[in-house]
Design a protein around this motif. Sequence first.
Motif, PDB file in Angstrom:
ATOM      1  N   PHE A   4       0.823  -1.200   0.000  1.00 27.31           N
ATOM      2  CA  PHE A   4       0.000   0.000   0.000  1.00 27.31           C
ATOM      3  C   PHE A   4       0.862   1.256   0.000  1.00 27.31           C
ATOM      4  CE2 PHE A   4       0.446  -1.485   4.328  1.00 27.31           C
ATOM      5  CZ  PHE A   4       0.929  -0.365   4.979  1.00 27.31           C
ATOM      6  N   PHE A   5       2.193   1.091  -0.212  1.00 31.70           N
ATOM      7  CA  PHE A   5       3.094   2.229  -0.286  1.00 31.70           C
ATOM      8  C   PHE A   5       3.261   2.661  -1.739  1.00 31.70           C
ATOM      9  CE2 PHE A   5       4.654   0.070   3.561  1.00 31.70           C
ATOM     10  CZ  PHE A   5       4.438   1.094   4.460  1.00 31.70           C
ATOM     11  N   ASN A   6       3.206   3.943  -1.995  1.00 33.00           N
ATOM     12  CA  ASN A   6       3.472   4.484  -3.322  1.00 33.00           C
ATOM     13  C   ASN A   6       4.923   4.946  -3.331  1.00 33.00           C
ATOM     14  OD1 ASN A   6       3.489   5.662  -5.781  1.00 33.00           O
ATOM     15  ND2 ASN A   6       2.045   7.296  -5.281  1.00 33.00           N
ATOM     16  N   LEU A   7       5.746   4.294  -4.151  1.00 29.83           N
ATOM     17  CA  LEU A   7       7.176   4.592  -4.157  1.00 29.83           C
ATOM     18  C   LEU A   7       7.552   5.561  -5.267  1.00 29.83           C
ATOM     19  CD1 LEU A   7       8.598   1.045  -3.454  1.00 29.83           C
ATOM     20  CD2 LEU A   7       8.096   2.858  -1.862  1.00 29.83           C
ATOM     21  N   SER A   8       6.706   6.529  -5.547  1.00 34.14           N
ATOM     22  CA  SER A   8       6.982   7.440  -6.653  1.00 34.14           C
ATOM     23  C   SER A   8       7.997   8.513  -6.282  1.00 34.14           C
ATOM     24  CB  SER A   8       5.690   8.100  -7.119  1.00 34.14           C
ATOM     25  OG  SER A   8       5.123   8.845  -6.044  1.00 34.14           O
ATOM     26  N   GLY A   9       8.099   8.877  -5.022  1.00 36.58           N
ATOM     27  CA  GLY A   9       9.026   9.931  -4.622  1.00 36.58           C
ATOM     28  C   GLY A   9      10.115   9.406  -3.711  1.00 36.58           C
ATOM     29  N   ASP A  10      11.195  10.177  -3.588  1.00 44.82           N
ATOM     30  CA  ASP A  10      12.308   9.783  -2.728  1.00 44.82           C
ATOM     31  C   ASP A  10      11.876   9.688  -1.273  1.00 44.82           C
ATOM     32  OD1 ASP A  10      14.027   9.642  -4.835  1.00 44.82           O
ATOM     33  OD2 ASP A  10      14.783  11.688  -4.597  1.00 44.82           O
ATOM     34  N   ARG A  11      11.010  10.590  -0.852  1.00 44.62           N
ATOM     35  CA  ARG A  11      10.559  10.593   0.539  1.00 44.62           C
ATOM     36  C   ARG A  11       9.828   9.290   0.863  1.00 44.62           C
ATOM     37  NH1 ARG A  11       6.122  14.597   3.023  1.00 44.62           N
ATOM     38  NH2 ARG A  11       6.125  13.741   5.103  1.00 44.62           N
ATOM     39  N   ASN A  12       8.981   8.833  -0.032  1.00 49.66           N
ATOM     40  CA  ASN A  12       8.254   7.593   0.196  1.00 49.66           C
ATOM     41  C   ASN A  12       9.186   6.391   0.187  1.00 49.66           C
ATOM     42  OD1 ASN A  12       5.848   8.930   0.407  1.00 49.66           O
ATOM     43  ND2 ASN A  12       5.314   8.684  -1.747  1.00 49.66           N
ATOM     44  N   LEU A  13      10.201   6.409  -0.666  1.00 49.27           N
ATOM     45  CA  LEU A  13      11.162   5.316  -0.721  1.00 49.27           C
ATOM     46  C   LEU A  13      11.942   5.219   0.588  1.00 49.27           C
ATOM     47  CD1 LEU A  13      12.524   3.086  -2.317  1.00 49.27           C
ATOM     48  CD2 LEU A  13      14.121   4.773  -3.190  1.00 49.27           C
ATOM     49  N   ILE A  14      12.355   6.344   1.123  1.00 48.08           N
ATOM     50  CA  ILE A  14      13.077   6.351   2.404  1.00 48.08           C
ATOM     51  C   ILE A  14      12.169   5.835   3.515  1.00 48.08           C
ATOM     52  CG2 ILE A  14      14.107   7.862   4.152  1.00 48.08           C
ATOM     53  CD1 ILE A  14      15.112   9.589   1.799  1.00 48.08           C
ATOM     54  N   PHE A  15      10.920   6.254   3.525  1.00 43.97           N
ATOM     55  CA  PHE A  15       9.965   5.769   4.527  1.00 43.97           C
ATOM     56  C   PHE A  15       9.784   4.262   4.423  1.00 43.97           C
ATOM     57  CE2 PHE A  15       5.539   4.675   5.599  1.00 43.97           C
ATOM     58  CZ  PHE A  15       5.559   5.004   6.946  1.00 43.97           C
ATOM     59  N   TYR A  16       9.694   3.745   3.196  1.00 42.65           N
ATOM     60  CA  TYR A  16       9.520   2.305   2.981  1.00 42.65           C
ATOM     61  C   TYR A  16      10.730   1.534   3.490  1.00 42.65           C
ATOM     62  CZ  TYR A  16       8.511  -2.085   0.650  1.00 42.65           C
ATOM     63  OH  TYR A  16       8.275  -3.397   0.397  1.00 42.65           O
ATOM     64  N   VAL A  17      11.927   2.019   3.224  1.00 41.15           N
ATOM     65  CA  VAL A  17      13.152   1.349   3.689  1.00 41.15           C
ATOM     66  C   VAL A  17      13.211   1.367   5.210  1.00 41.15           C
ATOM     67  CG1 VAL A  17      15.676   1.498   3.730  1.00 41.15           C
ATOM     68  CG2 VAL A  17      14.442   1.768   1.577  1.00 41.15           C
ATOM     69  N   ILE A  18      12.845   2.474   5.825  1.00 36.15           N
ATOM     70  CA  ILE A  18      12.836   2.557   7.288  1.00 36.15           C
ATOM     71  C   ILE A  18      11.840   1.557   7.866  1.00 36.15           C
ATOM     72  CG2 ILE A  18      12.180   4.035   9.234  1.00 36.15           C
ATOM     73  CD1 ILE A  18      13.407   6.373   7.655  1.00 36.15           C
ATOM     74  N   MET A  19      10.680   1.408   7.244  1.00 35.12           N
ATOM     75  CA  MET A  19       9.680   0.456   7.735  1.00 35.12           C
ATOM     76  C   MET A  19      10.176  -0.979   7.618  1.00 35.12           C
ATOM     77  SD  MET A  19       7.275   2.102   9.059  1.00 35.12           S
ATOM     78  CE  MET A  19       6.164   0.755   9.326  1.00 35.12           C
ATOM     79  N   ILE A  20      10.909  -1.304   6.543  1.00 33.14           N
ATOM     80  CA  ILE A  20      11.452  -2.652   6.384  1.00 33.14           C
ATOM     81  C   ILE A  20      12.481  -2.929   7.473  1.00 33.14           C
ATOM     82  CG2 ILE A  20      12.899  -4.104   4.916  1.00 33.14           C
ATOM     83  CD1 ILE A  20      11.499  -2.864   2.517  1.00 33.14           C
ATOM     84  N   VAL A  21      13.363  -1.973   7.719  1.00 28.85           N
ATOM     85  CA  VAL A  21      14.405  -2.156   8.745  1.00 28.85           C
ATOM     86  C   VAL A  21      13.766  -2.279  10.124  1.00 28.85           C
ATOM     87  CG1 VAL A  21      16.363  -1.051   9.879  1.00 28.85           C
ATOM     88  CG2 VAL A  21      16.200  -1.047   7.396  1.00 28.85           C
ATOM     89  N   ALA A  22      12.789  -1.436  10.423  1.00 31.66           N
ATOM     90  CA  ALA A  22      12.130  -1.492  11.729  1.00 31.66           C
ATOM     91  C   ALA A  22      11.399  -2.819  11.894  1.00 31.66           C
ATOM     92  CB  ALA A  22      11.159  -0.326  11.884  1.00 31.66           C
ATOM     93  N   ASP A  23      10.742  -3.277  10.837  1.00 36.21           N
ATOM     94  CA  ASP A  23      10.040  -4.550  10.907  1.00 36.21           C
ATOM     95  C   ASP A  23      11.034  -5.689  11.114  1.00 36.21           C
ATOM     96  OD1 ASP A  23       7.721  -6.227  10.701  1.00 36.21           O
ATOM     97  OD2 ASP A  23       8.518  -6.858   8.747  1.00 36.21           O
TER      98      ASP A  23
END
Length: 85
Positions: A4-23
């Motif tokens: 459900f993440f939209n990876l169109s921008g750099d900000r969203n990509l960084i948020f997605y990577v942080i969520m993967i690491v935290a998980d």
Amino acid sequence: MIGFFNLSGDRNLIFYVIMIVADRERRKVVGNIFADAAKYTLTAGVITSFLAGKYSLLSSIMLGISFVTFALLAYFITPKDEKGG
């Protein structure tokens, strides 16, 4: 779009990577908790049987089932180490 993440921008990509690491870190912690629970269950069962001086087949089976259950949960929850290359 991944999940459900939209990876169109750099900000969203960084948020997605942080969520993967935290998980991944959360899964490591939960896996360690289950591994400790398996060790403590086995230790408590063995010590109790020595102190009581009684060996019951039913309690041994229940101890074995709980140990295997906790150990399997720990094995499957803990993420595998990533090899960098």
